[in-house]
Design a protein around this motif. Structure first.
Motif, PDB file in Angstrom:
ATOM      1  N   HIS A 183      19.933   6.192  10.117  1.00 50.03           N
ATOM      2  CA  HIS A 183      19.239   6.707   8.930  1.00 50.03           C
ATOM      3  C   HIS A 183      19.878   8.001   8.416  1.00 50.03           C
ATOM      4  N   CYS A 184      20.629   8.684   9.267  1.00 47.63           N
ATOM      5  CA  CYS A 184      21.238   9.969   8.891  1.00 47.63           C
ATOM      6  C   CYS A 184      22.416   9.742   7.944  1.00 47.63           C
ATOM      7  N   HIS A 185      22.736  10.777   7.166  1.00 47.91           N
ATOM      8  CA  HIS A 185      23.882  10.678   6.275  1.00 47.91           C
ATOM      9  C   HIS A 185      24.638  12.013   6.262  1.00 47.91           C
ATOM     10  N   TRP A 186      25.940  11.912   6.060  1.00 50.77           N
ATOM     11  CA  TRP A 186      26.781  13.095   5.983  1.00 50.77           C
ATOM     12  C   TRP A 186      26.887  13.535   4.528  1.00 50.77           C
ATOM     13  N   HIS A 187      26.729  14.836   4.305  1.00 48.59           N
ATOM     14  CA  HIS A 187      26.895  15.412   2.976  1.00 48.59           C
ATOM     15  C   HIS A 187      27.466  16.817   3.142  1.00 48.59           C
ATOM     16  N   ASN A 188      28.616  17.068   2.524  1.00 45.85           N
ATOM     17  CA  ASN A 188      29.290  18.374   2.617  1.00 45.85           C
ATOM     18  C   ASN A 188      29.475  18.828   4.066  1.00 45.85           C
ATOM     19  N   GLY A 189      29.866  17.903   4.930  1.00 44.46           N
ATOM     20  CA  GLY A 189      30.183  18.253   6.317  1.00 44.46           C
ATOM     21  C   GLY A 189      28.976  18.461   7.214  1.00 44.46           C
ATOM     22  N   ILE A 190      27.783  18.069   6.731  1.00 48.80           N
ATOM     23  CA  ILE A 190      26.555  18.245   7.514  1.00 48.80           C
ATOM     24  C   ILE A 190      25.883  16.878   7.648  1.00 48.80           C
ATOM     25  N   CYS A 191      25.464  16.538   8.859  1.00 49.28           N
ATOM     26  CA  CYS A 191      24.783  15.271   9.113  1.00 49.28           C
ATOM     27  C   CYS A 191      23.273  15.494   8.996  1.00 49.28           C
ATOM     28  N   TRP A 192      22.692  15.025   7.882  1.00 56.01           N
ATOM     29  CA  TRP A 192      21.281  15.258   7.586  1.00 56.01           C
ATOM     30  C   TRP A 192      20.418  14.074   8.000  1.00 56.01           C
ATOM     31  N   MET A 193      19.259  14.383   8.536  1.00 57.75           N
ATOM     32  CA  MET A 193      18.252  13.356   8.756  1.00 57.75           C
ATOM     33  C   MET A 193      17.547  13.104   7.420  1.00 57.75           C
ATOM     34  N   PRO A 194      16.971  11.925   7.238  1.00 62.25           N
ATOM     35  CA  PRO A 194      16.273  11.661   5.979  1.00 62.25           C
ATOM     36  C   PRO A 194      14.904  12.344   5.931  1.00 62.25           C
ATOM     37  N   PRO A 195      14.476  12.737   4.728  1.00 65.97           N
ATOM     38  CA  PRO A 195      13.158  13.370   4.585  1.00 65.97           C
ATOM     39  C   PRO A 195      12.018  12.502   5.129  1.00 65.97           C
ATOM     40  N   ALA A 196      12.114  11.185   4.959  1.00 69.60           N
ATOM     41  CA  ALA A 196      11.032  10.300   5.432  1.00 69.60           C
ATOM     42  C   ALA A 196      10.861  10.391   6.945  1.00 69.60           C
ATOM     43  N   ASP A 197      11.955  10.566   7.679  1.00 68.50           N
ATOM     44  CA  ASP A 197      11.849  10.713   9.135  1.00 68.50           C
ATOM     45  C   ASP A 197      11.132  12.013   9.487  1.00 68.50           C
ATOM     46  N   TRP A 198      11.446  13.077   8.756  1.00 72.66           N
ATOM     47  CA  TRP A 198      10.777  14.352   9.041  1.00 72.66           C
ATOM     48  C   TRP A 198       9.330  14.364   8.571  1.00 72.66           C
ATOM     49  N   LEU A 199       9.009  13.560   7.582  1.00 68.74           N
ATOM     50  CA  LEU A 199       7.605  13.396   7.221  1.00 68.74           C
ATOM     51  C   LEU A 199       6.848  12.825   8.419  1.00 68.74           C
ATOM     52  N   GLN A 200       7.418  11.801   9.049  1.00 67.25           N
ATOM     53  CA  GLN A 200       6.796  11.214  10.252  1.00 67.25           C
ATOM     54  C   GLN A 200       6.687  12.247  11.365  1.00 67.25           C
ATOM     55  N   LEU A 201       7.748  13.005  11.576  1.00 62.48           N
ATOM     56  CA  LEU A 201       7.734  13.999  12.655  1.00 62.48           C
ATOM     57  C   LEU A 201       6.712  15.094  12.398  1.00 62.48           C
ATOM     58  N   TYR A 202       6.666  15.596  11.177  1.00 59.98           N
ATOM     59  CA  TYR A 202       5.686  16.638  10.874  1.00 59.98           C
ATOM     60  C   TYR A 202       4.254  16.113  10.986  1.00 59.98           C
ATOM     61  N   GLN A 203       4.040  14.839  10.674  1.00 65.57           N
ATOM     62  CA  GLN A 203       2.716  14.248  10.893  1.00 65.57           C
ATOM     63  C   GLN A 203       2.413  14.224  12.393  1.00 65.57           C
ATOM     64  N   LEU A 204       3.382  13.817  13.171  1.00 59.60           N
ATOM     65  CA  LEU A 204       3.229  13.755  14.624  1.00 59.60           C
ATOM     66  C   LEU A 204       2.989  15.143  15.212  1.00 59.60           C
ATOM     67  N   PHE A 205       3.683  16.148  14.687  1.00 60.72           N
ATOM     68  CA  PHE A 205       3.560  17.526  15.180  1.00 60.72           C
ATOM     69  C   PHE A 205       2.340  18.252  14.618  1.00 60.72           C
ATOM     70  N   ASN A 206       1.568  17.567  13.770  1.00 63.19           N
ATOM     71  CA  ASN A 206       0.376  18.145  13.144  1.00 63.19           C
ATOM     72  C   ASN A 206       0.711  19.406  12.349  1.00 63.19           C
ATOM     73  N   ARG A 207       1.646  19.245  11.415  1.00 60.27           N
ATOM     74  CA  ARG A 207       2.082  20.349  10.554  1.00 60.27           C
ATOM     75  C   ARG A 207       1.726  19.996   9.107  1.00 60.27           C
ATOM     76  N   PRO A 208       0.444  20.136   8.717  1.00 57.01           N
ATOM     77  CA  PRO A 208      -0.026  19.660   7.409  1.00 57.01           C
ATOM     78  C   PRO A 208       0.698  20.282   6.215  1.00 57.01           C
ATOM     79  N   HIS A 209       1.085  21.549   6.292  1.00 54.38           N
ATOM     80  CA  HIS A 209       1.800  22.173   5.174  1.00 54.38           C
ATOM     81  C   HIS A 209       3.145  21.489   4.942  1.00 54.38           C
ATOM     82  N   ARG A 210       3.868  21.234   6.035  1.00 56.67           N
ATOM     83  CA  ARG A 210       5.172  20.562   5.937  1.00 56.67           C
ATOM     84  C   ARG A 210       5.005  19.116   5.442  1.00 56.67           C
ATOM     85  N   VAL A 211       3.962  18.446   5.927  1.00 59.72           N
ATOM     86  CA  VAL A 211       3.678  17.083   5.485  1.00 59.72           C
ATOM     87  C   VAL A 211       3.457  17.076   3.972  1.00 59.72           C
TER      88      VAL A 211
END
Length: 156
Positions: free
Chosen positions: A112-140
């Motif tokens: 799911h990750c992609h390289w852009h300008n020499g940086i390997c980024w995770m997708p926002p949708a994956d971090w949405l799941q992680l922030y939900q799991l971590f109970n971080r409502p502001h980030r969600v």
């Protein structure tokens, strides 16, 4: 943290880790998406099979930090590194959180990750799941708004 150095630091770090399965996320991802002005640290999620090798590689240039056990986080692997002039690096694999007397696992999908300008980024949708799991409502909320706007823009 000095944002001016961050792109170069992320590029340097990703160049070092290129042989492995990993992605940069967390507040750096939010910063890259324009949702955050100053990242807190560099969050790197990696495949469990690569954690030990990445840990050893980072230990050469960065100082591993002692981290206290967290009451809810039950990830298989977690490490924090520091170095003068750099934000802390948090390396994690086998992410899991204790919820309602059970352990909820999250599976990293490096494809799911992609390289852009020499940086390997995770997708926002994956971090949405992680922030939900971590109970971080502001980030969600931040990521939900971003993803809704992205969908609207793609329709438009």
């Amino acid at each position: 943290m000095n944002d001016n150095n961050l792109p170069a630091q992320l590029q340097q770090l990703c160049g070092l880790l290129q042989p492995f399965q990993f992605g940069v996320g967390g507040s750096c991802l939010l910063w890259q998406l324009g949702l955050e002005t100053a990242p807190n640290d560099i969050d790197i999620v990696c495949a469990e099979t690569d954690f030990a090798a990445i840990y050893q590689l980072l230990s050469v240039s960065f100082q591993p930090q002692l981290t206290a056990a967290h009451a809810e986080y039950a990830s298989a692997n977690f490490a924090r590194f520091s170095r003068a002039g750099w934000p802390d690096i948090e390396l994690m694999a086998g992410i899991a959180v204790k919820q309602n007397n059970a352990v909820v696992n999250w599976v990293f999908k490096p494809q799911h990750c992609h390289w852009h300008n020499g940086i390997c980024w995770m997708p926002p949708a994956d971090w949405l799941q992680l922030y939900q799991l971590f109970n971080r409502p502001h980030r969600v909320a931040q990521l939900r708004r971003y993803l809704v706007q992205l969908r609207l823009n793609s329709l438009g």
